[in-house]
Design an enzyme around this catalytic site. Sequence first.
Site, PDB file in Angstrom:
ATOM      1  N   VAL A   1       1.030  -1.180   0.131  1.00 37.52           N
ATOM      2  CA  VAL A   1       0.123   0.255  -0.081  1.00 37.52           C
ATOM      3  C   VAL A   1       0.880   1.243  -0.028  1.00 37.52           C
ATOM      4  CG1 VAL A   1      -1.829   1.240   1.136  1.00 37.52           C
ATOM      5  CG2 VAL A   1      -1.798  -1.108   1.136  1.00 37.52           C
TER       6      VAL A   1
ATOM      7  N   ASP B   1      10.432   3.202   6.322  1.00 40.99           N
ATOM      8  CA  ASP B   1      10.331   1.669   6.628  1.00 40.99           C
ATOM      9  C   ASP B   1      11.184   1.434   7.352  1.00 40.99           C
ATOM     10  OD1 ASP B   1       8.098  -0.571   5.172  1.00 40.99           O
ATOM     11  OD2 ASP B   1       9.862  -1.374   6.132  1.00 40.99           O
TER      12      ASP B   1
ATOM     13  N   ARG C   1      -3.134  -8.810   6.238  1.00 41.88           N
ATOM     14  CA  ARG C   1      -3.994 -10.071   6.461  1.00 41.88           C
ATOM     15  C   ARG C   1      -3.483 -11.183   5.556  1.00 41.88           C
ATOM     16  NH1 ARG C   1      -9.897  -9.664   6.034  1.00 41.88           N
ATOM     17  NH2 ARG C   1      -9.506  -8.079   4.442  1.00 41.88           N
TER      18      ARG C   1
ATOM     19  N   ARG D   1      -9.214  -9.304  10.184  1.00 38.67           N
ATOM     20  CA  ARG D   1      -8.608  -7.794  10.483  1.00 38.67           C
ATOM     21  C   ARG D   1      -8.452  -7.806  12.007  1.00 38.67           C
ATOM     22  NH1 ARG D   1     -12.549  -6.104   6.653  1.00 38.67           N
ATOM     23  NH2 ARG D   1     -11.587  -5.252   4.843  1.00 38.67           N
TER      24      ARG D   1
ATOM     25  N   ASN E   1      -0.562  -4.890  15.268  1.00 45.11           N
ATOM     26  CA  ASN E   1      -0.415  -3.491  14.675  1.00 45.11           C
ATOM     27  C   ASN E   1      -0.596  -2.201  15.513  1.00 45.11           C
ATOM     28  OD1 ASN E   1      -0.027  -4.601  12.345  1.00 45.11           O
ATOM     29  ND2 ASN E   1      -2.141  -4.358  11.487  1.00 45.11           N
TER      30      ASN E   1
ATOM     31  N   VAL F   1      -4.339   3.858   7.587  1.00 48.05           N
ATOM     32  CA  VAL F   1      -4.814   2.983   6.677  1.00 48.05           C
ATOM     33  C   VAL F   1      -4.445   1.710   7.311  1.00 48.05           C
ATOM     34  CG1 VAL F   1      -3.881   1.777   4.416  1.00 48.05           C
ATOM     35  CG2 VAL F   1      -4.136   4.340   4.814  1.00 48.05           C
TER      36      VAL F   1
ATOM     37  N   ASN G   1      -4.724  -1.389   9.432  1.00 46.97           N
ATOM     38  CA  ASN G   1      -5.842  -2.373  10.214  1.00 46.97           C
ATOM     39  C   ASN G   1      -5.505  -2.852  11.486  1.00 46.97           C
ATOM     40  OD1 ASN G   1      -8.022  -2.081   8.411  1.00 46.97           O
ATOM     41  ND2 ASN G   1      -7.281  -3.556   6.896  1.00 46.97           N
TER      42      ASN G   1
ATOM     43  N   HIS H   1     -14.746  -0.446   9.082  1.00 46.98           N
ATOM     44  CA  HIS H   1     -14.343  -1.051   8.043  1.00 46.98           C
ATOM     45  C   HIS H   1     -14.095  -2.577   8.635  1.00 46.98           C
ATOM     46  CE1 HIS H   1     -12.068  -1.810   4.580  1.00 46.98           C
ATOM     47  NE2 HIS H   1     -10.848  -1.868   5.096  1.00 46.98           N
TER      48      HIS H   1
HETATM   49  O1  TXD Z   1      -8.867  -0.014   4.048  1.00 49.12           O
HETATM   50  C1  TXD Z   1      -8.025  -0.021   4.332  1.00 49.12           C
HETATM   51  N1  TXD Z   1      -7.569   0.696   5.719  1.00 49.12           N
HETATM   52  C2  TXD Z   1      -6.742  -1.099   4.114  1.00 49.12           C
HETATM   53  C3  TXD Z   1      -5.877  -1.433   5.167  1.00 49.12           C
HETATM   54  C4  TXD Z   1      -6.560  -1.460   2.825  1.00 49.12           C
HETATM   55  C5  TXD Z   1      -5.460  -2.067   2.489  1.00 49.12           C
HETATM   56  C6  TXD Z   1      -4.471  -2.749   3.517  1.00 49.12           C
HETATM   57  N2  TXD Z   1      -4.923  -2.463   5.014  1.00 49.12           N
HETATM   58  C7  TXD Z   1      -3.904  -2.345   5.768  1.00 49.12           C
HETATM   59  O2  TXD Z   1      -2.763  -1.569   5.368  1.00 49.12           O
HETATM   60  C8  TXD Z   1      -3.382  -3.774   5.923  1.00 49.12           C
HETATM   61  O3  TXD Z   1      -4.117  -4.729   6.523  1.00 49.12           O
HETATM   62  C9  TXD Z   1      -1.956  -3.538   6.607  1.00 49.12           C
HETATM   63  O4  TXD Z   1      -2.179  -3.358   8.056  1.00 49.12           O
HETATM   64  C10 TXD Z   1      -1.473  -2.170   6.228  1.00 49.12           C
HETATM   65  C11 TXD Z   1      -0.397  -2.385   5.128  1.00 49.12           C
HETATM   66  O5  TXD Z   1      -0.809  -3.179   4.062  1.00 49.12           O
HETATM   67  P1  TXD Z   1       0.287  -3.806   2.839  1.00 49.12           P
HETATM   68  O6  TXD Z   1      -0.380  -4.701   2.125  1.00 49.12           O
HETATM   69  O7  TXD Z   1       1.046  -2.422   2.289  1.00 49.12           O
HETATM   70  O8  TXD Z   1       1.385  -4.436   4.061  1.00 49.12           O
HETATM   71  P2  TXD Z   1       3.091  -4.631   3.566  1.00 49.12           P
HETATM   72  O9  TXD Z   1       3.289  -4.805   2.160  1.00 49.12           O
HETATM   73  O10 TXD Z   1       3.119  -5.886   4.373  1.00 49.12           O
HETATM   74  O11 TXD Z   1       3.869  -3.638   3.974  1.00 49.12           O
HETATM   75  C12 TXD Z   1       3.549  -3.178   5.394  1.00 49.12           C
HETATM   76  C13 TXD Z   1       5.127  -2.436   5.655  1.00 49.12           C
HETATM   77  C14 TXD Z   1       6.325  -3.402   5.419  1.00 49.12           C
HETATM   78  O12 TXD Z   1       7.009  -2.873   4.294  1.00 49.12           O
HETATM   79  C15 TXD Z   1       6.996  -3.251   6.693  1.00 49.12           C
HETATM   80  O13 TXD Z   1       8.573  -3.479   6.827  1.00 49.12           O
HETATM   81  C16 TXD Z   1       6.494  -2.174   7.013  1.00 49.12           C
HETATM   82  O14 TXD Z   1       5.159  -1.787   6.941  1.00 49.12           O
HETATM   83  N3  TXD Z   1       6.723  -1.600   8.758  1.00 49.12           N
HETATM   84  C17 TXD Z   1       7.130  -0.825   9.333  1.00 49.12           C
HETATM   85  N4  TXD Z   1       7.308   0.417   8.734  1.00 49.12           N
HETATM   86  C18 TXD Z   1       7.751   1.576   9.541  1.00 49.12           C
HETATM   87  N5  TXD Z   1       7.839   1.292  10.840  1.00 49.12           N
HETATM   88  C19 TXD Z   1       7.383   0.347  11.503  1.00 49.12           C
HETATM   89  N6  TXD Z   1       7.455   0.287  12.759  1.00 49.12           N
HETATM   90  C20 TXD Z   1       7.174  -0.697  10.762  1.00 49.12           C
HETATM   91  N7  TXD Z   1       6.373  -2.010  10.879  1.00 49.12           N
HETATM   92  C21 TXD Z   1       6.397  -2.701   9.793  1.00 49.12           C
END
Ligand code: TXD
Length: 313
Positions: free
Chosen positions: A17, A37, A86, A92, A99, A122, A124, A179
């Site tokens: 995302v 990140d 997920r 969720r 999270n 964003v 979840n 949501h």
């Molecule tokens: O409608 C909505 N709100 C949503 C929410 C729609 C789609 C996805 N939704 C949620 O967004 C999903 O359930 C996850 O909780 C987040 C992120 O989803 P994404 O698909 O982007 O997950 P990824 O690809 O695993 O990316 C998460 C990144 C990953 O690169 C981790 O290294 C990083 O988050 N991460 C962090 N970055 C910075 N700081 C910290 N502490 C950290 N922890 C993990």
Amino acid sequence: MIASTRPKITVVGAGHVGATTAMRLLEQRVGDVVLVDIVEGMPQGKALDLLESGPVQGYDCQIAGTNTYDETAGSDIVIMTAGLARKPGMSRDDLLKKNADIVSGVIEGIAPKSPNAIIIMVTNPLDAMAHLAMVKSGFPRERVIGMAGVLDSARFRTFLAQELKVSVENVHAFVLGGHGDTMVPLPRYSTVSGVPVTELIAPERLAQIVQRTRDGGAEIVKLLKEGSAYYAPSASSVEMADAILNDRKKILPCAAYLQGEYGHQGIFLGVPCKLGRKGIESIFEIELKADEKDALGKSVKAVEELVQVIGLR
Ligand code: TXD
């Protein structure tokens, strides 16, 4: 990063995302982006790759990747996508505690550096994480907004447009509530060129479309097998950021902290919000019928259970 007077947007989490959000922000020239990140080198690599797309795509917007919060200072908007996504079969709500730790750490680190920022959550489970972000940042409710309703209504609009074989642009949809499984799509306020969809689609078929909307996230998780949706979620987050930064006064369904609106208090819930440069500039209240009120009440209960687990209520 070349200094500019463009808005500064921090995207936390450079995963599916986050990286797609960064790309859309640049391509739509919404502002300069700082991509954060915890994985070393990854946000830097993705940022450089996106910067090098500028000459081809024709944008001058800047982007930098980082593993610390220093470069995020003075951001106008923080889009928080860090967290776990997920997996198939995982709800969720399973994500809640993991999270919550991530969101607490990030918001406590980032809010003091950008005290005037508007946070778009964003991660979840969305409504509970938005609540946590508001508490941890100390920001007023106008400046902590959850992204979910834009996505849920985009899904509803897609299915309605497919069903009626019309342009998605002619379809407006109304979705309230949390949501997740308890979201409350409102078909009687969902229209095609002003005509309520209840007059265009038979009740049983409409009920199926509503159910598909509720399950929209899970449908994609099941297909992808690893990870969850990110194209429509990133598009939705960028629409909100653009509405805020360009002071568009757009009415979008967002998760907002209710203080009596819709009869609920002290809880984040999806409601129609006017988004402008100050963030949530007002919340629109519409009259609900008894069954819609009940459905919203169920949604509130589901969100309340989550915020209780993380000690916010
Ligand atoms: O409608 C909505 N709100 C949503 C929410 C729609 C789609 C996805 N939704 C949620 O967004 C999903 O359930 C996850 O909780 C987040 C992120 O989803 P994404 O698909 O982007 O997950 P990824 O690809 O695993 O990316 C998460 C990144 C990953 O690169 C981790 O290294 C990083 O988050 N991460 C962090 N970055 C910075 N700081 C910290 N502490 C950290 N922890 C993990």
